[in-house]
Design a protein around this motif. Structure first.
Motif, short mmCIF file in Angstrom:
data_model
loop_
_atom_site.label_atom_id
_atom_site.label_comp_id
_atom_site.label_asym_id
_atom_site.label_seq_id
_atom_site.Cartn_x
_atom_site.Cartn_y
_atom_site.Cartn_z
N GLU B 48 30.36 16.11 -27.45
CA GLU B 48 29.12 15.26 -27.95
C GLU B 48 28.03 16.11 -28.33
O GLU B 48 26.80 15.86 -28.26
N HIS B 49 28.28 17.27 -28.91
CA HIS B 49 27.34 18.44 -29.13
C HIS B 49 27.68 19.08 -30.57
O HIS B 49 26.96 20.21 -30.87
N VAL B 51 30.34 20.85 -31.19
CA VAL B 51 31.01 22.26 -30.96
C VAL B 51 32.61 22.03 -31.07
O VAL B 51 33.07 22.96 -31.51
N GLY B 53 34.98 19.64 -32.19
CA GLY B 53 35.68 19.19 -33.20
C GLY B 53 36.73 17.95 -32.66
O GLY B 53 37.24 17.31 -33.59
N ARG B 65 31.79 15.73 -38.21
CA ARG B 65 31.68 15.22 -36.74
C ARG B 65 31.19 14.02 -36.25
O ARG B 65 29.81 13.79 -36.61
N CYS B 67 30.17 12.86 -33.89
CA CYS B 67 29.30 12.77 -32.52
C CYS B 67 28.02 13.30 -33.16
O CYS B 67 26.82 13.23 -32.51
S1 FES Z 1 32.64 15.65 -29.64
FE1 FES Z 1 32.96 17.66 -29.90
S2 FES Z 1 32.24 18.05 -31.88
FE2 FES Z 1 31.85 16.03 -31.51
#
Ligand code: FES
Ligand code: FES
Lengths: 793, 166
Positions: B48-49, B51, B53, B65, B67
């Motif tokens: 959720e950052h 990073v 993918g 992304r 998120c």
């Molecule tokens: S949840 Fe990891 S990049 Fe979106």
């Protein structure tokens, strides 16, 4: 019936073949069903308020503002949950002296690590629960912290749990022979300090649980991302005061485990307690910061170790002093003393020598608890052992392969008991080494290294032999009093259409359990693997079993499936013999048909047999047994563990200006006994190697001296990414265990066990001409430059 | 969360070829909207950052992304997720190659990985293994060790360009 697994022309020869995984096709379409994908009627969400301090007294909790947020239904404190949930104590009787205080699902009056749950907020949406959690006001009084492992037992260090007397959780010495005499008579003694960093598993699917309590049925159902559904059934029942029979744990798709999801987590038990109080489904999905602060950590060890050798390079003894700090509590119910215990059981493992002393000291501190993570203790023991062996070889001017060949147990020496008192039924160190040397073309690689060196390019070759503990018996947990099943079961049945259903107590976490079981059942009954449906991960329907851990799925679960499948085959043939008026011993089942075993002539398809048994049973003799279902359970009994062995090699290039390590290539030859599905085994090895490479080069949870976790995100805690990883050559030697008909041992952890040591030795091989050496993982550019003296201490 | 984020926004978009109208909280992320409101649980939330993918989806032909994107930003957009790409057989060869090569274990990274891979393959040609690895550096896989994924991608690129060796 004895099956010649080695004969590829035998009928129904699915064991040993690459057969596609039945569950892969839906996962690539996004049709997986992980816990967070499940939505139940009246489901609510819980978010936790967690301690921001490593050690603090909880003076008061103010929840009025949180409770007033739209959507919030309830707010619970630790004291609220303590009323419905009893605390646990994570000790095992066979780990003598291990101590740990009672732990509650949420802190009651004191928090002992950053991230410990303190308050739970339940709301109709996760967003509302998270918003409200931020409004909870906890009045903390900070307490002195214990963070440094090596001073935890000092007199002036505060005692974390005063009722325990001191900060020592566990200590054990594993000793054999006369080490002092061996060292006194040694030609050379080499000593080194090693350290392995604090890791965590970083499963891409965070820890997830959804618990429903139906008071009308007195039934709890937990949808849980877990490796051990039956263990969780027992734990939830015991601590929430429910009959075990009234707790059902369902484990669907799991997004990676690696040992992270085999433990009891306070927030997950809290979720179940809240479901029981509220009488409706409650979902908890950890966010990534929660994963870093509350998933178990592992591998935080510091070791002083010595090896003694004679002038021919013969190993005389190992002396190992291992320290580890396990956080604030021993983790339930497997305990946090196992890792240190494994280290002192596994050092020196591949080698034939006499004198041994290894001591582990396990201390408490105010950090996230540590516990079993993929390859538990192995990467540490292998790094110590193989690091020392390489250093000794360098001192003697001996080739690293040669020194190992002089010391590894001969392939015909078995059974043997090692100085660490591990019992080996049959290993293949020399055959594996020979195969590795061939695969990597060792001499050519040495030539390449020398040529590169002339150009100022520093490459290194690292070798690491290893043993790996798999197929555990009750000696691992059961004898210590834990209700963790070492046996496993499989029920196999034939339905009217001639298809087979297999229900197994081992679980699928992506390693290919379902494929492996379908192959074994297909071969043992005599049908196509596509005719076998495998069901795992539901305590209400599968036979009781231990689940998936310590590389036991294929060796234990697979053997149970083999035996159940053979029994079903016999039942089917008994019916067929009556129907065909034939002698049962002259019949066989091949590709779903009853045939004459001699000629292979088809006699009857299984669906016809199914039709008669299920719908026209009146035409069969009255006293004919007609149960087309069989269950078998299996446990290992002759050996506490089935050890496997292998050897890895790493080829690296070290940039002496930047300190960066480039992984050029990696090899692994391993012996997991009978291979059921070559592709799945290879990919377990590769995935395991890369997890080990992460530990060697990148992974480390950082804390400051106040016990604050500093890198709680995927951007800050580095795991291997595609670009940095090498291609890996995998080879096998097969030494089946004689304990089972299948002969399979575990394969899931071998890669992780040996990779870090291989990389360490490769880096040191590259650095040796410069007089530099590293032994503290991860081997970051900074550490390498320090070793080279480019950066001053 | 501030009052502003509590506001709801009307959006009108196409998801996997189907028209969707929704009223979404202003602060809701695209991956949560797809998963929770539309039941499209193929894309996953992991870091959720931005990073890892796991949440990768296709928005107006771009790989994004889920998120890091707000649902409110999707007004007028054309979204494709692994479900739609599966239903239309758009990446069938890639999915088959993943299964055949066992380029997935737990499968949690896979839907995002497939979307990211397709972005590379759509450029045509047979990328080097190093290029494939580089392209996938924003997609974490904790299970496979990546080699099987690289193999699967390479084999599909070869087949699509007619340069099949095996
Ligand atoms: S949840 Fe990891 S990049 Fe979106
Ligand atoms: S298959 Fe599990 S994370 Fe990639």
């Amino acid at each position: 019936m004895s099956v010649q697994f080695g004969n590829p022309d035998r009928p129904n020869s699915y064991i040993g073949k690459t057969v596609p995984r039945p569950n892969a096709a839906r996962l690539v379409e996004g049709r997986g069903k992980y816990v967070d994908d499940i939505v139940l009627p009246r489901m609510v969400h819980v978010a936790f308020v967690r301690s921001p301090f490593a050690h603090a007294k909880i003076q008061g909790i103010e929840t009025v503002d949180a409770a007033s947020v739209k959507g919030v239904l309830r707010v619970f404190t630790g004291a609220d949950l303590a009323e419905v949930c009893t605390p646990w104590v994570a000790v095992l009787a066979h780990l003598k002296g291990l101590k740990s205080p009672p732990e509650h699902p949420m802190a009651v009056d004191r928090a002992c690590w950053v991230g410990e749950p303190v308050v739970a907020v339940v709301a109709t949406s996760r967003a509302a629960a998270e918003d409200a959690a931020e409004l909870v006001d906890v009045d903390y009084e900070q307490l002195p912290v214990v963070t440094d492992m090596m001073t935890a037992l000092d007199k002036d260090t505060p005692v974390l749990h005063p009722e325990m007397g001191d900060n020592l959780a566990f200590q054990r010495v594993n000793e054999e022979g006369d080490l002092d005499a061996a060292f006194a008579g040694a030609h050379k003694i080499v000593s080194a300090q090693f350290s392995t960093a604090r890791h965590t598993g970083v499963t891409l699917e965070p820890r997830s649980i959804l618990v429903d309590w139906n008071p009308a049925e007195t039934q709890m159902t937990a949808y849980h991302a877990t490796q051990a559904p039956h263990m969780m059934q027992t734990v939830l029942a015991k601590h929430l005061d429910l009959p075990e029979s009234r707790v059902r744990v369902i484990c669907g798709d799991v997004g990676g485990s690696y040992g992270i999801k085999v433990h009891v987590y306070p927030d997950e038990v809290a979720t179940a307690a809240i479901a029981k109080i509220m009488g409706r489904p409650v979902k908890f999905i950890a966010d990534r910061l929660e994963s870093f602060t509350t998933d178990i950590h592992a591998r935080d060890h510091k070791i002083d170790a010595k090896i003694a050798v004679d002038k021919d390079g013969k190993i005389l003894g190992f002396d190992v002093d291992d320290w580890t700090a396990i956080g604030a509590y021993s983790v339930y119910p497997r305990t946090s003393a196992i890792e240190g215990n494994q280290v002192i059981n596994l050092c020196g493992g591949p080698y034939d020598f006499a004198d041994y002393r290894a001591k582990t000291t396990v201390v408490f501190q105010n950090k996230t608890p540590t516990c079993q993570y993929r390859a538990v203790g192995h990467p540490i023991a292998v790094a110590i052992t193989e690091g020392l062996v390489d250093m000794a070889a360098a001192e003697l001017g001996m080739d690293p392969i040669e020194i190992r060949r002089r010391n590894m147990y001969a392939d015909d020496a078995y059974p043997v008991t090692s100085p660490a008192k591990m019992r080996f039924e049959g290993l293949s160190h020399h055959q594996s080494m020979d195969k590795l040397v061939g695969l990597m073309d060792y001499d050519a690689l040495r030539a390449d290294q020398a040529a590169a060196r002339e150009k100022g390019i520093h490459r290194g070759i690292g070798i690491a032999t290893f043993i790996e503990l798999t197929n555990p018996s009750p000696f691992m947990y059961g004898i210590g009093g834990a209700r963790i099943s070492a046996q496993d079961g499989c029920t196999v049945r034939m339905d009217p259409d001639g298809s087979i259903v297999a229900l197994s107590g081992v679980t699928e976490q992506g390693q290919g359990t379902e494929a492996m079981l379908s192959q074994i059942v297909a071969e043992s009954v005599g049908v196509l693997p596509s005719k076998v449906r495998v069901i795992t991960g539901d305590t209400q329907v599968t036979p009781y079993g231990g689940g998936t851990w310590a590389s036991r799925g294929a060796g234990i679960g697979g053997e149970a499936a083999l035996r159940a499948g053979r029994a079903l085959r016999d039942s089917i043939l008994e019916v067929a013999a009556a129907m065909l008026q034939a002698d049962q011993s002259n019949l066989d089942i091949r590709d779903g048909e009853v045939v004459d075993s001699e000629s292979g002539t088809a006699r009857m398809p299984l669906e016809e047999l199914g039709r008669i048994v299920y719908f026209r049973g009146d035409t069969l003799p009255e006293d004919l047994p007609r149960e087309l279902v069989q269950t078998r359970h299996y446990i290992t009994s002759e050996y506490p563990f089935a050890f496997t062995n292998g050897v890895q090699a790493s080829y690296v290039e070290v940039d002496t200006d930047t300190g960066e390590v480039k992984l050029l290539k990696h090899w692994c030859v391993e012996d997991c006994g009978r291979i059921i599905n070559p592709q799945l085994v290879d990919e377990q090895i590769r995935g395991g190697i890369v997890q080990g490479l992460g530990g060697a080069l990148f992974e480390e949870v950082h804390y400051d001296e106040d016990g604050q976790l500093l890198n709680g995100s995927m951007a800050d805690y580095l795991v291997p990414m595609a670009a940095e990883m090498p291609d890996m050559i995998i080879g096998h030697v097969e030494t089946p265990t004689k304990e089972s008909a299948l002969g399979a041992k575990g394969a899931g952890e071998a890669g992780t066990a040996g990779a870090p040591a291989a990389v360490m030795n490769a880096i040191n091989d590259a650095l040796r001409p410069m007089g530099a050496q590293v032994s503290a993982m991860p081997f970051t550019p900074e550490r390498i430059l320090r070793a080279l003296g480019t950066i001053e201490e | 969360m501030s009052e502003m984020f509590r506001d709801k926004v009307e959006i009108d978009l196409t998801v996997n070829g189907e028209a969707v109208q929704a009223r979404v909280p202003a602060g809701q992320h695209a991956v949560d909207f797809l998963r929770q409101e539309l039941g499209l649980t193929g894309a996953h939330a992991s870091c959720e950052h931005g990073v890892c993918g796991a949440c990768t989806i296709r928005v107006d032909g771009e790989t994004v992304r889920g998120c890091l994107t707000l649902a409110a930003q999707l007004d007028g957009a054309d979204i494709w997720t692994v479900e739609g790409l599966s239903d239309t057989d758009a990446i069938r060869d890639l999915q088959d190659a993943f299964v055949a090569r066992n380029a997935l274990q737990c499968g949690f990274c896979t839907p995002g990985m497939l979307v990211a891979v397709e972005e590379l393959l759509a450029k045509g040609g047979v990328p080097d293994r190093a290029v494939i690895r580089e392209h996938l550096s924003g997609n974490y896989c904790r299970c496979t060790g990546y080699e099987a994924i690289v193999d699967a991608v390479e084999s599909v690129a070869q087949k699509r360009t007619g340069k099949v060796t095996s």
